[in-house]
Design a protein around this motif. Sequence first.
Motif, PDB file in Angstrom:
ATOM      1  N   ALA A   1    -118.187 -36.877 -56.778  1.00  0.00           N
ATOM      2  CA  ALA A   1    -119.352 -37.224 -55.901  1.00  0.00           C
ATOM      3  C   ALA A   1    -120.043 -38.450 -55.831  1.00  0.00           C
ATOM      4  N   ARG A   2    -120.436 -38.972 -54.894  1.00  0.00           N
ATOM      5  CA  ARG A   2    -121.281 -40.075 -54.881  1.00  0.00           C
ATOM      6  C   ARG A   2    -122.710 -39.568 -54.678  1.00  0.00           C
TER       7      ARG A   2
ATOM      8  N   VAL B   1    -123.680 -36.391 -52.444  1.00  0.00           N
ATOM      9  CA  VAL B   1    -124.822 -35.612 -52.667  1.00  0.00           C
ATOM     10  C   VAL B   1    -126.060 -36.384 -52.607  1.00  0.00           C
ATOM     11  N   ALA B   2    -126.823 -36.058 -51.264  1.00  0.00           N
ATOM     12  CA  ALA B   2    -127.873 -36.905 -51.362  1.00  0.00           C
ATOM     13  C   ALA B   2    -129.336 -35.848 -51.617  1.00  0.00           C
ATOM     14  N   THR B   3    -129.957 -36.570 -52.316  1.00  0.00           N
ATOM     15  CA  THR B   3    -131.133 -35.581 -52.730  1.00  0.00           C
ATOM     16  C   THR B   3    -132.454 -36.292 -52.261  1.00  0.00           C
TER      17      THR B   3
ATOM     18  N   ALA C   1    -118.128 -34.686 -46.670  1.00  0.00           N
ATOM     19  CA  ALA C   1    -118.990 -33.639 -46.731  1.00  0.00           C
ATOM     20  C   ALA C   1    -120.432 -34.146 -47.367  1.00  0.00           C
ATOM     21  N   LEU C   2    -121.655 -33.894 -46.712  1.00  0.00           N
ATOM     22  CA  LEU C   2    -122.760 -34.459 -47.145  1.00  0.00           C
ATOM     23  C   LEU C   2    -123.492 -33.301 -47.643  1.00  0.00           C
ATOM     24  N   ALA C   3    -123.832 -33.087 -48.882  1.00  0.00           N
ATOM     25  CA  ALA C   3    -124.743 -32.147 -49.492  1.00  0.00           C
ATOM     26  C   ALA C   3    -125.966 -32.756 -49.462  1.00  0.00           C
ATOM     27  N   LEU C   4    -127.069 -31.849 -48.944  1.00  0.00           N
ATOM     28  CA  LEU C   4    -128.382 -32.298 -48.831  1.00  0.00           C
ATOM     29  C   LEU C   4    -129.249 -31.354 -49.773  1.00  0.00           C
ATOM     30  N   SER C   5    -129.449 -32.172 -51.071  1.00  0.00           N
ATOM     31  CA  SER C   5    -130.149 -31.432 -52.168  1.00  0.00           C
ATOM     32  C   SER C   5    -131.593 -31.638 -52.029  1.00  0.00           C
ATOM     33  N   PRO C   6    -132.374 -30.595 -52.087  1.00  0.00           N
ATOM     34  CA  PRO C   6    -133.871 -30.880 -52.409  1.00  0.00           C
ATOM     35  C   PRO C   6    -134.203 -31.642 -53.584  1.00  0.00           C
ATOM     36  N   HIS C   7    -133.921 -31.251 -54.478  1.00  0.00           N
ATOM     37  CA  HIS C   7    -133.900 -31.551 -56.119  1.00  0.00           C
ATOM     38  C   HIS C   7    -132.872 -32.134 -56.790  1.00  0.00           C
ATOM     39  N   LEU C   8    -132.959 -32.950 -57.854  1.00  0.00           N
ATOM     40  CA  LEU C   8    -131.948 -33.598 -58.635  1.00  0.00           C
ATOM     41  C   LEU C   8    -131.369 -32.332 -59.369  1.00  0.00           C
ATOM     42  N   ASP C   9    -130.513 -31.673 -58.905  1.00  0.00           N
ATOM     43  CA  ASP C   9    -129.807 -30.557 -59.646  1.00  0.00           C
ATOM     44  C   ASP C   9    -129.340 -29.462 -58.677  1.00  0.00           C
ATOM     45  N   ASP C  10    -130.186 -29.388 -57.579  1.00  0.00           N
ATOM     46  CA  ASP C  10    -129.667 -28.201 -56.778  1.00  0.00           C
ATOM     47  C   ASP C  10    -128.643 -28.055 -56.173  1.00  0.00           C
ATOM     48  N   ALA C  11    -127.812 -29.200 -55.878  1.00  0.00           N
ATOM     49  CA  ALA C  11    -126.550 -28.896 -55.059  1.00  0.00           C
ATOM     50  C   ALA C  11    -125.612 -28.861 -56.147  1.00  0.00           C
ATOM     51  N   ALA C  12    -125.695 -29.269 -57.263  1.00  0.00           N
ATOM     52  CA  ALA C  12    -124.730 -29.013 -58.660  1.00  0.00           C
ATOM     53  C   ALA C  12    -124.790 -27.534 -59.011  1.00  0.00           C
TER      54      ALA C  12
END
Length: 245
Positions: free
Chosen positions: A81-82, A34-36, A4-15
């Motif tokens: 997560a990585r 989690v790729a920010t 699963a690849l989470a594409l997070s705009p900022h360093l906190d959005d996915a979490a």
Amino acid sequence: MRTALALSPHLDDAAFSAGGALARMAAEGWQVVVATLFTATVPGPKGFALACQTDKGIPPEADYMAMRRAEDEAACAALGARALHLPLREAPHRGYNDASTLFGCPRSCDTAHLDAADVIRALLPELRPDLLLAPQAIGGHVDHVLTVRALQILGLPLPILWWRDFPYATRADTPRRPFETLFAGLREAEFPADITARHRACAAYATQLGYQFGGPEGLARALEAAGGTERMRVEGEAPFLPGSP
């Protein structure tokens, strides 16, 4: 192993928005990445970009984004997560000069969505994700909006879980929902979430808690009010969790 690849705009959005579901996936044997996108250090910030740092008590000489990347590493560890940090600049470093412009329409000369599409495309051969997670851009922050636009450009043949941007989605005064019509056409599902892991991950973003929640106690109250599930819009034949075959 499924990825699963989470594409997070900022360093906190996915979490903040999908951390509980990501933790459940990791616990069930998924590789979770989690790729920010917007994490670049910009030396010598000025004006509004500098104020975004100093108004959180971070001195001007500090490498604010390095601090935030370290927080993200800790948060992702809490989720199982990585963390990947991609080299794009946040909106205050791209000519957005006050808070109102951050939540207005993207500037016509801002091509960050094209850059985001390029860096996302570059990840795919290595990671070979089975599932993407990404923001709905509720609240209308330009970096969230341009993340959605990047995925629209790519048109990837992958299932996507579109998360509700937290905490914006919980606020009565949420300013904008620029993709409301698009996401209204997708089924909404509730995913059981590991709320304990989500809370640990969110708490790792210490530089953001005062600004977003009034401190750790406010974070705890906001997460408790959000409940034990995370709602997302489902695009494609997405694997379900937990317990998906």
